[in-house]
Design an enzyme around this catalytic site. Structure first.
Site, PDB file in Angstrom:
ATOM      1  N   TYR A 104     -11.410   0.909  10.369  1.00  0.00           N
ATOM      2  CA  TYR A 104     -12.617   1.404   9.686  1.00  0.00           C
ATOM      3  C   TYR A 104     -13.061   0.500   8.541  1.00  0.00           C
ATOM      4  O   TYR A 104     -14.052   0.773   7.899  1.00  0.00           O
ATOM      5  CB  TYR A 104     -12.430   2.842   9.185  1.00  0.00           C
ATOM      6  CG  TYR A 104     -11.108   3.110   8.491  1.00  0.00           C
ATOM      7  CD1 TYR A 104     -10.874   2.681   7.199  1.00  0.00           C
ATOM      8  CD2 TYR A 104     -10.093   3.786   9.156  1.00  0.00           C
ATOM      9  CE1 TYR A 104      -9.658   2.921   6.576  1.00  0.00           C
ATOM     10  CE2 TYR A 104      -8.885   4.038   8.540  1.00  0.00           C
ATOM     11  CZ  TYR A 104      -8.662   3.596   7.252  1.00  0.00           C
ATOM     12  OH  TYR A 104      -7.455   3.820   6.653  1.00  0.00           O
ATOM     13  N   LYS A 105     -12.299  -0.589   8.293  1.00  0.00           N
ATOM     14  CA  LYS A 105     -12.705  -1.508   7.221  1.00  0.00           C
ATOM     15  C   LYS A 105     -13.585  -2.602   7.837  1.00  0.00           C
ATOM     16  O   LYS A 105     -14.754  -2.359   8.118  1.00  0.00           O
ATOM     17  CB  LYS A 105     -11.460  -2.084   6.549  1.00  0.00           C
ATOM     18  CG  LYS A 105     -10.547  -1.015   5.925  1.00  0.00           C
ATOM     19  CD  LYS A 105      -9.376  -1.674   5.218  1.00  0.00           C
ATOM     20  CE  LYS A 105      -8.270  -0.705   4.857  1.00  0.00           C
ATOM     21  NZ  LYS A 105      -8.606   0.235   3.804  1.00  0.00           N
TER      22      LYS A 105
ATOM     23  N   ASP B 199       1.271  -5.378   7.947  1.00  0.00           N
ATOM     24  CA  ASP B 199       0.132  -4.487   7.790  1.00  0.00           C
ATOM     25  C   ASP B 199      -1.112  -5.375   7.721  1.00  0.00           C
ATOM     26  O   ASP B 199      -1.243  -6.202   6.807  1.00  0.00           O
ATOM     27  CB  ASP B 199       0.301  -3.660   6.500  1.00  0.00           C
ATOM     28  CG  ASP B 199      -0.839  -2.670   6.287  1.00  0.00           C
ATOM     29  OD1 ASP B 199      -1.978  -2.977   6.684  1.00  0.00           O
ATOM     30  OD2 ASP B 199      -0.591  -1.613   5.678  1.00  0.00           O
TER      31      ASP B 199
ATOM     32  N   PHE C  34       0.842  -1.195   0.000  1.00  0.00           N
ATOM     33  CA  PHE C  34       0.000   0.000   0.000  1.00  0.00           C
ATOM     34  C   PHE C  34       0.885   1.257   0.000  1.00  0.00           C
ATOM     35  O   PHE C  34       1.917   1.287   0.671  1.00  0.00           O
ATOM     36  CB  PHE C  34      -0.911  -0.014   1.235  1.00  0.00           C
ATOM     37  CG  PHE C  34      -1.971   1.036   1.191  1.00  0.00           C
ATOM     38  CD1 PHE C  34      -3.122   0.856   0.442  1.00  0.00           C
ATOM     39  CD2 PHE C  34      -1.805   2.232   1.860  1.00  0.00           C
ATOM     40  CE1 PHE C  34      -4.094   1.837   0.378  1.00  0.00           C
ATOM     41  CE2 PHE C  34      -2.769   3.222   1.805  1.00  0.00           C
ATOM     42  CZ  PHE C  34      -3.919   3.025   1.054  1.00  0.00           C
TER      43      PHE C  34
ATOM     44  N   ARG D 165     -12.758  -3.468  -7.519  1.00  0.00           N
ATOM     45  CA  ARG D 165     -12.487  -4.208  -6.292  1.00  0.00           C
ATOM     46  C   ARG D 165     -13.791  -4.428  -5.542  1.00  0.00           C
ATOM     47  O   ARG D 165     -14.492  -3.474  -5.206  1.00  0.00           O
ATOM     48  CB  ARG D 165     -11.509  -3.386  -5.452  1.00  0.00           C
ATOM     49  CG  ARG D 165     -10.552  -4.194  -4.634  1.00  0.00           C
ATOM     50  CD  ARG D 165      -9.514  -3.312  -3.984  1.00  0.00           C
ATOM     51  NE  ARG D 165     -10.082  -2.204  -3.233  1.00  0.00           N
ATOM     52  CZ  ARG D 165      -9.502  -1.640  -2.173  1.00  0.00           C
ATOM     53  NH1 ARG D 165      -8.349  -2.089  -1.755  1.00  0.00           N
ATOM     54  NH2 ARG D 165     -10.054  -0.626  -1.562  1.00  0.00           N
TER      55      ARG D 165
HETATM   56  C1  LIG Z   1      -3.232  -1.673   3.511  1.00  0.00           C
HETATM   57  C2  LIG Z   1      -3.335  -0.280   4.031  1.00  0.00           C
HETATM   58  N1  LIG Z   1      -2.312   0.226   4.738  1.00  0.00           N
HETATM   59  C3  LIG Z   1      -2.346   1.488   5.213  1.00  0.00           C
HETATM   60  C4  LIG Z   1      -3.430   2.311   4.987  1.00  0.00           C
HETATM   61  C5  LIG Z   1      -3.398   3.732   5.473  1.00  0.00           C
HETATM   62  O1  LIG Z   1      -4.264   3.970   6.499  1.00  0.00           O
HETATM   63  P1  LIG Z   1      -4.609   5.432   7.050  1.00  0.00           P
HETATM   64  O2  LIG Z   1      -5.109   6.228   5.883  1.00  0.00           O
HETATM   65  O3  LIG Z   1      -5.686   5.145   8.036  1.00  0.00           O
HETATM   66  O4  LIG Z   1      -3.412   6.022   7.658  1.00  0.00           O
HETATM   67  C6  LIG Z   1      -4.538   1.812   4.269  1.00  0.00           C
HETATM   68  C7  LIG Z   1      -5.716   2.647   4.001  1.00  0.00           C
HETATM   69  O5  LIG Z   1      -6.642   2.310   3.322  1.00  0.00           O
HETATM   70  C8  LIG Z   1      -4.470   0.489   3.777  1.00  0.00           C
HETATM   71  O6  LIG Z   1      -5.486  -0.034   3.068  1.00  0.00           O
END
Ligand SMILES: Cc1ncc(COP(=O)(O)O)c(C=O)c1O
Length: 406
Positions: free
Chosen positions: A227-228, A202, A125, A378
């Site tokens: 939040y997911k 992660d 990500f 997705r």
């Molecule tokens: C796999 C992954 N890592 C990190 C993040 C980043 O999270 P945040 O925007 O809450 O800092 C996200 C956000 O969607 C994500 O999907």
């Protein structure tokens, strides 16, 4: 009541009735983006109202002593127990995912002085890659990149080839955000450890959908969002996990870079210098986002009731169904997720050169998946709030939209 009994797969689904507990589940809208933002639970509305009236409005500043101060660690323990396979005292709720990734990566590289590399993959990500990039610059480290198939993810052979005696830290996603590739976390962790490196997982796309066994897998550090699949609401705070051995290692105690008063040994001593709190509380920096932790408590209770293994089973059922429908209805699309359910998380990505336009039209029709470049639709299937009938309506609408393209 929702539409679940009308579809045979919903009728046979032991978790089908949980859907009724979510806001909006009785509407015709098709929600296929639970892996970006989970639906709210109805009970959360009541909890928020009661919190304002009774706790915030009634207890006022006394609330801190009556539970809010400890909430990051008490709730952390619940996340650890229900979702992560983590014994108490290692999980906490804190800042955003991005900030926790920074704290965790920075803490990890400080535990491997003299080692010069962070290993990560090019399809991780963006925030994981960007944070690593910043830390590399800050600490004079080099990033060693693993090239991956964007329809899959990092394999054991690839990681074994990338790590070595210079590796301080390996940063990987348990479920890849684009493809849903489910990494072999125990094996990859072992490979990193054999090279003397630490591992940071992660868990954003697994927490609340794919069980983990962080303690049993000997994981060092993990970070995930709430939040997911944990339905904490937009911008709810992230959680972090630090293995007990790293917290209790007296010779090289773990230190994190954002040294705030709330992570200090005695926040109200307000002394001249910083001394970290004992245990995982040292990962906290400032005043915890109590409001942001309310909805999460409702979803954790629901996951506890349903059981994460049963949730995972339904998740596999939903993704299998989506893939079977796509094979049947959408032959011009390409599956950009693993076919093997053992290697797949809770979403399914379908590629087609015109998916960006397709997604925009789907949103107009109240069918809400999301889009990820280069051309992936997705479908995020949140097990407790998504019905098989909903998946079916969604994929039939994709067919209609593709047919209508000029
Ligand atoms: C796999 C992954 N890592 C990190 C993040 C980043 O999270 P945040 O925007 O809450 O800092 C996200 C956000 O969607 C994500 O999907």
């Amino acid at each position: 009541m929702t539409d679940h009994p009308s579809h045979p797969l919903d009728a046979a689904d032991p978790l089908a009735s949980y859907r009724d507990r979510f806001v909006g589940a009785d509407s015709e809208l098709v929600y296929l983006d639970g892996n970006s933002l989970g639906r709210p639970l109805q009970v959360t509305g009541e909890r928020l109202r009661a919190f304002v009236d009774e706790e915030w409005g009634g207890r006022l500043i006394r609330g801190w002593d009556e539970g809010w101060f400890d909430l990051p660690v008490t709730l952390g323990d619940e996340i650890g127990r229900i979702c992560l396979g983590a014994a108490a005292g290692q999980t906490f709720v804190g800042d955003s995912t991005t900030v926790l990734l920074y704290k965790a990566m920075r803490a990890a590289v400080a535990l491997r002085p003299g080692r010069t590399e962070i290993v990560l993959d090019r399809d991780n990500f963006p925030t994981d890659r960007y944070v690593a990039e910043g830390i590399a610059r800050e600490c004079g480290l080099t990033l060693r990149w693993i090239d991956v198939d964007t329809a899959a993810g990092v394999t054991a052979d690839q990681l074994a080839e990338a790590v070595g005696e210079q590796t301080a830290l390996v940063v990987l996603s348990h479920v890849a955000y684009r493809s849903a590739w489910l990494a072999d976390a125990p094996r990859l962790t072992e490979i990193a450890h054999d090279a003397g490196a630490l591992v940071l997982w992660d868990l954003c796309h697994s927490a609340g959908s794919v069980p983990t066994s962080l303690d049993a897998w000997d994981v060092d550090l993990a970070v995930g969002c709430t939040y997911k699949y944990l339905n904490g609401g937009p911008g709810s705070p992230a959680f972090g996990y630090v293995a007990r051995c790293l917290l209790e290692d007296a010779a090289t105690p773990l230190t994190q870079p954002i040294q705030g008063w709330m992570g200090a040994a005695d926040p109200f001593e307000m002394g001249p210098g910083y001394a970290p709190a004992r245990g995982v509380r040292r990962m906290i920096s400032g005043t915890p986002p109590v409001l942001g932790m309310l909805a999460l408590q409702d979803m954790l209770a629901l996951l506890d009731e349903a059981g994460l293994e049963a949730v995972r089973e339904k998740s596999i059922g939903l993704t299998e169904h989506a893939i079977a429908l796509a094979d049947d209805l959408l032959p011009e699309t390409t599956l950009a997720s693993p076919r093997d359910p053992e290697r797949r998380g809770g979403h399914v990505t379908l590629n087609h050169p015109r998916m960006r336009e397709v997604t925009a039209e789907l949103w107009r029709r109240d069918v809400l998946p999301d889009y990820r470049d280069p051309h992936g639709l997705r479908l995020g299937l949140s097990p407790l709030s998504t019905s098989y009938a909903e998946v079916e309506r969604g994929l039939h609408t994709v067919r209609d939209v593709l047919d209508g393209l000029t």
